[in-house]
Write a protein that holds these residues in place. Structure first.
Motif, PDB file in Angstrom:
ATOM      1  N   LEU A  17       0.197 -78.061   8.660  1.00  0.00           N
ATOM      2  CA  LEU A  17       0.323 -76.758   8.018  1.00  0.00           C
ATOM      3  C   LEU A  17      -0.974 -75.965   8.162  1.00  0.00           C
ATOM      4  N   ALA A  18      -2.100 -76.604   7.940  1.00  0.00           N
ATOM      5  CA  ALA A  18      -3.396 -75.925   8.080  1.00  0.00           C
ATOM      6  C   ALA A  18      -3.665 -75.538   9.534  1.00  0.00           C
ATOM      7  N   PHE A  19      -3.195 -76.359  10.470  1.00  0.00           N
ATOM      8  CA  PHE A  19      -3.376 -76.051  11.896  1.00  0.00           C
ATOM      9  C   PHE A  19      -2.642 -74.767  12.267  1.00  0.00           C
ATOM     10  N   TYR A  20      -1.455 -74.581  11.718  1.00  0.00           N
ATOM     11  CA  TYR A  20      -0.663 -73.396  12.056  1.00  0.00           C
ATOM     12  C   TYR A  20      -0.976 -72.186  11.180  1.00  0.00           C
ATOM     13  N   ARG A  21      -1.944 -72.296  10.280  1.00  0.00           N
ATOM     14  CA  ARG A  21      -2.354 -71.164   9.446  1.00  0.00           C
ATOM     15  C   ARG A  21      -3.868 -70.952   9.505  1.00  0.00           C
ATOM     16  N   PRO A  22      -4.416 -70.762  10.695  1.00  0.00           N
ATOM     17  CA  PRO A  22      -5.875 -70.581  10.775  1.00  0.00           C
ATOM     18  C   PRO A  22      -6.337 -69.225  10.238  1.00  0.00           C
ATOM     19  N   GLN A  23      -5.405 -68.272  10.112  1.00  0.00           N
ATOM     20  CA  GLN A  23      -5.789 -66.958   9.602  1.00  0.00           C
ATOM     21  C   GLN A  23      -6.134 -67.008   8.110  1.00  0.00           C
ATOM     22  N   GLN A  24      -5.570 -67.960   7.402  1.00  0.00           N
ATOM     23  CA  GLN A  24      -5.898 -68.151   5.987  1.00  0.00           C
ATOM     24  C   GLN A  24      -7.127 -69.065   5.914  1.00  0.00           C
ATOM     25  N   HIS A  25      -8.285 -68.459   6.104  1.00  0.00           N
ATOM     26  CA  HIS A  25      -9.524 -69.218   6.282  1.00  0.00           C
ATOM     27  C   HIS A  25      -9.805 -70.193   5.136  1.00  0.00           C
TER      28      HIS A  25
END
Length: 128
Positions: free
Chosen positions: A14-22
């Motif tokens: 999940l964190a890999f696919y949401r890099p924009q949410q720093h």
């Protein structure tokens, strides 16, 4: 323990696919890196590895050695990942840090999946 490790892998995806949410991305990845560093300590304190490795003869098993190498490769990838992330924070003018960071993240996902898989193969069922 296997369920918790698999849950952390899904959280890592999940964190890999949401890099924009720093904030989410950074805190999640740091938590998972720290978790992965503590798993061997937990296993060492909670299991009787001397009996399994030496008295049962598992020390000569290819799967045990393969599983031993996987976390070492994962920790090395974590070090390179942290260095690439620091380069991103300092302002990556040429964009090479972002490419490195993404490539290392993909390698971490593969190596961590293999580490979890080999660990699950090594689980001994509790005698009932």
């Amino acid at each position: 323990m296997a369920g918790v490790v698999i849950a952390t892998y899904l959280l890592m995806l999940l964190a890999f696919y949401r890099p924009q949410q720093h904030t989410f991305h950074i805190y999640t990845m740091v938590f998972i890196m720290l978790f992965d560093l503590m798993v061997p300590v937990y296993i060492f304190l909670r299991r009787d590895w001397y009996v399994r490795l030496f008295e049962h003869g598992d020390i000569s098993s290819f799967l045990v050695w393969m599983h031993f190498i996987m976390p070492l490769a994962l920790y090395i990838l974590y070090i390179f990942q942290i260095l690439a992330a620091r380069k991103l924070f300092q302002g990556d003018a040429d964009g090479s840090g972002r490419i490195d960071h993404r490539g290392q993240a993909k390698a971490i996902l593969v190596v961590r999946a293999l580490t979890i898989f080999t660990g699950i193969l090594l689980i001994e069922p509790d005698p009932a």
